[in-house]
Each structure stands twice: as C-alpha cells, then as structure tokens.
Write a protein that holds these residues in place. Sequence first.
Motif, mmCIF file in Angstrom:
data_model
loop_
_atom_site.group_PDB
_atom_site.id
_atom_site.type_symbol
_atom_site.label_atom_id
_atom_site.label_comp_id
_atom_site.label_asym_id
_atom_site.label_seq_id
_atom_site.Cartn_x
_atom_site.Cartn_y
_atom_site.Cartn_z
ATOM 1 N N ALA A 128 -3.806 94.007 43.249
ATOM 2 C CA ALA A 128 -2.526 94.092 43.923
ATOM 3 C C ALA A 128 -3.169 94.536 44.976
ATOM 4 N N GLN A 129 -3.910 94.525 46.356
ATOM 5 C CA GLN A 129 -4.414 94.203 46.801
ATOM 6 C C GLN A 129 -5.377 93.252 47.533
ATOM 7 N N GLU A 130 -4.913 91.952 46.935
ATOM 8 C CA GLU A 130 -5.284 90.394 47.053
ATOM 9 C C GLU A 130 -6.921 89.873 46.636
ATOM 10 N N GLU A 131 -7.406 91.527 46.548
ATOM 11 C CA GLU A 131 -9.048 91.579 46.269
ATOM 12 C C GLU A 131 -9.469 90.516 45.284
ATOM 13 N N PHE A 132 -10.077 89.693 44.894
ATOM 14 C CA PHE A 132 -10.448 89.018 44.200
ATOM 15 C C PHE A 132 -12.197 89.139 43.918
#
Length: 166
Positions: A128-132
């Motif tokens: 959701a916070q663009e973390e991968f």
Amino acid sequence: QYCDARRGALSEMQEEAARFASAVRVFREEQRALRAKMQASVIALQEELRSPEFLRQMDLAVDKMSLLRQKFQRFKEETTGPNQEYFGAATAEIRASGATLETAMRESLARFSEFVDNCNEMVLGVGAQEEFLLDICSQANGACIDDPGAAHVGCCCAVNPVTAGG
C-alpha cells in the motif's frame, strides 16, 4: 494500470447477474401471489354464481345479462387490483434488470477476456505504501541494509493479478 483497469470486469458482471437473479425471484413470488389471488377469485365467483341468493336474483331480474356483467366486472376489478400492479412492477423490473445485465455482459466480457489473456503472469508485489522489499533481519553485522557492507536477508513477493484479489 492496464490490469487494474480490467480487474473489476468479472465482479461487475457478477453484481448485475445477482440483481437479475433477485428480480427473477421477486417476479416468481409476485406471479405465485397473483395466481393464488386469481384462483381464489375464480372459486369465489363460481360459488357466488351457484349460490341460492344469486340464482334467486337471476330469476327475478328483468335484464339477466346486466346482472351477469356486474358480477364479472366486479370479478375483473378484484383480480386486476394491487396484485396485478405488483406483478406488473415485477415484470418491468425483470425486463430492466435483464437489459442492464445484457449491457454489463457486452461491455465487461471483453475487458474480462483482456484481463485473463494479458494479466495472467507473475509480477512484483507492491504494498500500500509502494514497498516491494521486506528487510527480514541482519545476518553478519549491525549495518543497515543500504550500507555496502551489510549482510541482510530480505524478501519480496510475486503475484499473479488474475488470482490476486482486489
């Protein structure tokens, strides 16, 4: 984004199919209610036409056809009252719901086919916070993961948009 734009096609078709199924259930119940009302009215009319009181009225009536017309007119009014209106509304709803389902199927089926054909592959999962990448822990020292001397274990996920929810 391509896949996201097509992901909802199946649920759109499912929602419209559920609305149509609901309209069919309401229609069937209104149909049953109308049939029951009409059957009861027919029985009541038959009993009234066979009753000694009506037979006496017919014997005394000068205009026998007029008396019969009155009975049948009342029968017609009783059988085409509110139950007929509810049945008519249910009929209109099933038609409208069927047309909406047809439109949804026509518009969404192509998008759903594109989704299945073009989005059925593994891609990097992003939060959701663009973390991968998830930093699990340090292995050899206390250096942060972005330090050249760091020895960390991390993980990332691959997802298939076709099997991933929402």
